[in-house]
Every structure is written in C-alpha cells, then in structure tokens.
Design a protein around this motif. Sequence first.
Motif, PDB file in Angstrom:
ATOM      1  N   ARG A  21     -13.765 -81.359 -29.218  1.00 45.45           N
ATOM      2  CA  ARG A  21     -15.159 -80.854 -29.885  1.00 45.45           C
ATOM      3  C   ARG A  21     -16.104 -82.046 -30.642  1.00 45.45           C
ATOM      4  O   ARG A  21     -16.621 -81.798 -31.538  1.00 45.45           O
ATOM      5  N   CYS A  22     -15.478 -83.229 -30.638  1.00 50.70           N
ATOM      6  CA  CYS A  22     -16.298 -84.133 -31.026  1.00 50.70           C
ATOM      7  C   CYS A  22     -16.321 -84.236 -32.665  1.00 50.70           C
ATOM      8  O   CYS A  22     -17.117 -84.942 -33.242  1.00 50.70           O
ATOM      9  N   LEU A  23     -15.148 -83.611 -33.090  1.00 47.41           N
ATOM     10  CA  LEU A  23     -15.149 -83.727 -34.480  1.00 47.41           C
ATOM     11  C   LEU A  23     -14.144 -84.906 -34.932  1.00 47.41           C
ATOM     12  O   LEU A  23     -12.949 -84.941 -35.211  1.00 47.41           O
ATOM     13  N   TYR A  24     -14.534 -86.233 -34.912  1.00 47.86           N
ATOM     14  CA  TYR A  24     -13.763 -87.339 -34.842  1.00 47.86           C
ATOM     15  C   TYR A  24     -13.310 -87.648 -36.218  1.00 47.86           C
ATOM     16  O   TYR A  24     -12.473 -88.179 -36.258  1.00 47.86           O
ATOM     17  N   SER A  25     -14.083 -87.252 -37.338  1.00 47.84           N
ATOM     18  CA  SER A  25     -13.731 -87.709 -38.805  1.00 47.84           C
ATOM     19  C   SER A  25     -12.553 -86.900 -38.965  1.00 47.84           C
ATOM     20  O   SER A  25     -11.570 -87.497 -39.514  1.00 47.84           O
ATOM     21  N   ALA A  26     -12.375 -85.838 -38.637  1.00 47.99           N
ATOM     22  CA  ALA A  26     -11.276 -84.841 -38.901  1.00 47.99           C
ATOM     23  C   ALA A  26     -10.095 -85.254 -37.889  1.00 47.99           C
ATOM     24  O   ALA A  26      -8.814 -85.204 -38.440  1.00 47.99           O
ATOM     25  N   LYS A  98     -20.379 -84.187 -23.377  1.00 50.24           N
ATOM     26  CA  LYS A  98     -19.591 -84.993 -24.361  1.00 50.24           C
ATOM     27  C   LYS A  98     -19.821 -86.454 -24.233  1.00 50.24           C
ATOM     28  O   LYS A  98     -19.940 -87.262 -25.344  1.00 50.24           O
ATOM     29  N   SER A  99     -19.912 -86.779 -22.906  1.00 49.15           N
ATOM     30  CA  SER A  99     -20.285 -88.377 -22.860  1.00 49.15           C
ATOM     31  C   SER A  99     -21.823 -88.708 -23.422  1.00 49.15           C
ATOM     32  O   SER A  99     -21.654 -89.825 -24.321  1.00 49.15           O
ATOM     33  N   TYR A 100     -22.853 -87.880 -23.440  1.00 50.76           N
ATOM     34  CA  TYR A 100     -23.983 -88.080 -24.040  1.00 50.76           C
ATOM     35  C   TYR A 100     -23.762 -88.128 -25.583  1.00 50.76           C
ATOM     36  O   TYR A 100     -24.329 -89.102 -26.332  1.00 50.76           O
ATOM     37  N   PHE A 101     -23.079 -87.132 -25.833  1.00 46.89           N
ATOM     38  CA  PHE A 101     -22.806 -87.272 -27.405  1.00 46.89           C
ATOM     39  C   PHE A 101     -22.069 -88.311 -28.004  1.00 46.89           C
ATOM     40  O   PHE A 101     -22.608 -88.884 -28.935  1.00 46.89           O
ATOM     41  N   PRO A 176     -13.181 -70.727 -35.011  1.00 46.50           N
ATOM     42  CA  PRO A 176     -13.225 -71.316 -36.111  1.00 46.50           C
ATOM     43  C   PRO A 176     -14.180 -72.449 -36.350  1.00 46.50           C
ATOM     44  O   PRO A 176     -14.415 -72.942 -37.633  1.00 46.50           O
ATOM     45  N   PHE A 177     -14.342 -73.311 -35.135  1.00 50.30           N
ATOM     46  CA  PHE A 177     -15.161 -74.339 -35.126  1.00 50.30           C
ATOM     47  C   PHE A 177     -16.493 -74.000 -35.464  1.00 50.30           C
ATOM     48  O   PHE A 177     -17.607 -74.618 -36.083  1.00 50.30           O
ATOM     49  N   GLY A 178     -17.220 -73.059 -34.870  1.00 54.68           N
ATOM     50  CA  GLY A 178     -18.501 -72.454 -35.011  1.00 54.68           C
ATOM     51  C   GLY A 178     -18.728 -71.854 -36.619  1.00 54.68           C
ATOM     52  O   GLY A 178     -19.642 -72.353 -37.235  1.00 54.68           O
TER      53      GLY A 178
END
Length: 577
Positions: A21-26, A98-101, A176-178
């Motif tokens: 989900r691109c939550l990279y810090s977490a 996701k690639s664009y993100f 939960p992510f939303g």
Amino acid sequence: MGSKESCRCELRTAIRQLSDRCLYSASKWAAEQLVGIEQDPTKFTPANTRFQRGSSSIRRRFRPADVVSTPTAGVSCASPPLPEEDDAVDNDFYLLAKSYFDCREYRRAAHALRDQTSKHAVFLRCYALYLAGEKRREEEMIELEGPLGKSDAVNQELVSLERELSTLHKNGTIDPFGLYLYGLVLKEKGSENLARAVLVESVNSYPWNWSAWSELQSLCTTSDTLNSLTLNNHWMKDFFLAAAYQELRMHNESLSKYEYLQGIFSFSNFIQAQIAKARYSLRQFEQVEMIFDEILRNDPYRVEDTDMYSNVLYAKECFSALSYLAHRVFLTDKYRPESCCIIGNYYSLKGQHEKSVMYFRRALKLNKNYLSAWTLMGHEYVEMKNTPAAIDAYRRAVDINPCDYRAWYGLGQAYEMMSMPFYALHYFRKAEYLQPNDSRLWIAMAQCYQTDQLHMLEEAIKCYKRAVNSNDSEAIALHQLAKLHSELERPEEAAFYYKKDLERMESEEREGPNMVEALLFLATYCKGQKRFEESEVYCTRLLDYTGPEKETAKNLLRAMRIAESGFPSMDVEHFPP
C-alpha cells in the motif's frame, strides 16, 4: 508458538502488506523491529552474530535485571489478517499505479486507479491524491512566501477526500488503511476529536501500522486524553504508550516501557534510540553518549535521532567527536534535516554562528516543521545578539509544538536580554510548567525577580530553593541563596548556605572567588558567634590567598587572640593593622 516467533511472523506479514500500500515509513519501522528480535541461534550468520553481540552490551548496561523478558505474555498475537481482496495487488492497473506512485507521480497514479473499486485500489488512489495535494501545498508556500515564510496554503484535496472517506466509513466499506488516511485528513482539517476516534478504530483493527499510531500519539497532548483512549491489548500498544509518555514528558514511565519491550526486541536500534531520548530528557548525557556510540557501531549510516546525539556532544564540548559525527552524516546524506542540524551544531561550537544559522535554515528548507532547527537557530541568533530574529525563531518552534520547553525558555532569555523581566518571567513560567525539575529554569526566574525593575527578593529565594531541590549541577542557586540572605541581614541562613556551597566546592575540588567569599563570610560569622576555633580554620585557609581577604583574615585572627587573652576590646577596628 513462542511470543518472539509470534511477533516475528506478524511483522513479516505486516511489512509486505504495508509495502503493497506504499506505506513505506511504517514498513521500514516494522522491518527494523523485525531484525530487533533476537534471532534463532541455529540460523545465525557471521554478520548477524556481530550485530547481536554488539547490541547486547548496551542491553546489559542499561536494562534493569528485573525487566520482564516476555512483554507479550497473556497478550493476543494473532497474525495480521490477509487482505480481503488479495488479488487486487496483482491487478494490472494497480501495478501500474504503484509504479507511478513509487516515481512520485501521484496524480498519475490516482488517475490510473479511477475505475478500480477494490479496497486496495481505493486506498492507494486516495493516498496518492492526499500526497499530490501536500506536494502542491509545499510548492505554493515556496512560491508565495519562501521556504521559511508563513503561508495560508492548504492541501486542496482535503475536502473531496474527507467527503469520500466519510461516506465509505458510514457505509462500513472502509478498511484499516482507509481509516488511517481518514484520520490523517481529519487531523489536517482540525477535527481532532473525530480524528482520534477514527485512528483508534484503525489501530484496533490493524495494529501493525506504526504511522497510524504516530498520528494518534500526536493528538494525545494531555495524559487525560491518552487515558481516555480505548485500545485493544496488543504488544504494539506498548510502543505507542512509550512514545506518548515521552511526548507528555513522563520520561521515567517511557523509559520503563521501552526497557520492558526489550524483553522481545532485544536488539532494536529504534528502542535504543528512544531510551537515549528519554535519558537525554533526564540529562543523563554520559549514558546517552554510550548508547549512541553503540547504535552507530551497529548501523553506521543511521541518521535518525543523531541530531540529539550532537546536542549531547555540543553540551559536553566534545569538539573532536562532534566534528567526526558531522563529517560522517555529511558523507552519508547531507540533505537531511538531521544532518544539517548536526553540522549547524558543529559550526556553533566553533563560534561560527553565521555559518551555523545557514545550516539550520537549510534544515528548515528541507522540513519547515523541523522543531529542533527552529529552536537551535533561535539560540544562534541570541549568540549573535539578533534578538528579534531569535524571538521569531522561538515563536515558530512553539507554534509547531507548544510543549517544547526549550523554545519557551529561549523566549524568556530573549526578553531578559531586552530588559523586559515581566515578559521573560511569563515565558520562563511556561517552560517551568513543562519541565519542573530543570534547575536552569528556576535560576532564570530567580534572576528575573532580582532585577532592579522587580526586586522581589523573597520570590527569588523561593526559586533558588526549588533549583537546589532540582539538583542544580552548577550550584549557582546555593551561592545566590547565601548572598540574598546576607543582603537581607539573615546571617544564620546565609551561613547555612555558604557552608553548603563551600562543601560542594571542596567535593568538586573547585577554587575561585565564590570560595573566598564563602570563607570570608563564615570566618566573620563564626567570630561574631564566639566560635573562635571554627573561625580560625576559615581564616587560616584565607591566608593562602593573596589580596585584601588575606589581610582581613589576619585582622580577624589577631582580634580573636585578643579576645581569648581576656582583653576588653575584641573588635577588629580597635586593633591596629
């Protein structure tokens, strides 16, 4: 399954789910905790053996013997549930978005998911729009006011995102992510109570998202607010409480929680850094230095929290160590706010305050809400006697975090420099409320009360007494208490504090004018009390000094000998010099 293995399995699954989900810090935080769990000895490689052994020395040094070794005992540690729509990750449009993100093309990523309805896709589309709005807001701030200027620029996506996420929440079709993103949006819009409720819902249903916990912690500005939260019993809650206690200045409680967590996460550099942060707040600088030495030995390219380490080196005036640290972070990543603050501290210690300000401003260009940089820049402006600029920097710091006592203290110092003691007292009191056990704040308030404008000596005495009770490391308070009581013609109280001050100086093997002053007063006081033997001890010590105090000591000794021999006149002034 043992508790360590349970946590390990949970974190491995969570890392993948967060990264999807691109939550990279977490995801990064979870990965760091994963390797912080003691590994199975049968699976050790030479590399991780070195890592574990190095960290264990810190654990032995700082972890109490009675710390519980299994903090998750009795706690549910079920593995994270797999996403309901697991196939959404393999959807071609999702992979494209996701690639664009990942390339920071947020609007393009959101557009690629415009027709996708899976929960994965809805979250990533909304998250991409939120970040696109944040990116545009930062651009507007630079265009309109400059990187450090104040601006009314807002994230233009917040209104539409709140509308969409609110609808999903009411319909019960939000994951939960939303919920995490919804809470983040509500917080940005100022709906703090609702944001707290939504974030609690998010972490209760999916406890492994550290970003959600961090946002929730930022909304817990009082202990009452923290205690009002209804949180499920999970080991991630302990990480949250430790961080919350830290921000609420409950440093001993925070330290206890982190040491408790070490029972499972024995080799977590994150936990070690947070322990160092708590000890830094308790002014245990020697231990902070030892912890960071070990952390940087294990992870030499770590930049997080090292600016705090540089503050310790600065306070201890460890020039060579600070120089080495500045060189190291410069080579690692010089365009990080932490790196810029470390280099700024290095130039400040060299006395090059203009260069120091330049690096603090660079840190703020990278992150205009970087609290430490505003406060440190204020300190530099004070050194440069640029009081208006210092006041502006400190005010920006307290705007970001009203609980930063250092910025309030800086404001007090700035107004004290401007000979405005009423204003200075106001800000010193705010700092003291946040940090009641810091002797420097009580001394600063006492000095305000002593000014000619106020001359409230009784209030000054109360403040100095509080400073003594707060472990005044410089013992300024003892000397000032003695002087004030002497000025108010209270010789017994003055003698009491002069004696305590003298004992402290002797224990620390210090010399100087304060010792001469104490010896002279005590010699005169004891003579007046007819305690000739005690007075003679002080006079004899004064004979080792050169100057008028030596002659005064001779006169006192001569007068006492006359008194002891039975002559009627005992006063020094009646005895020829």
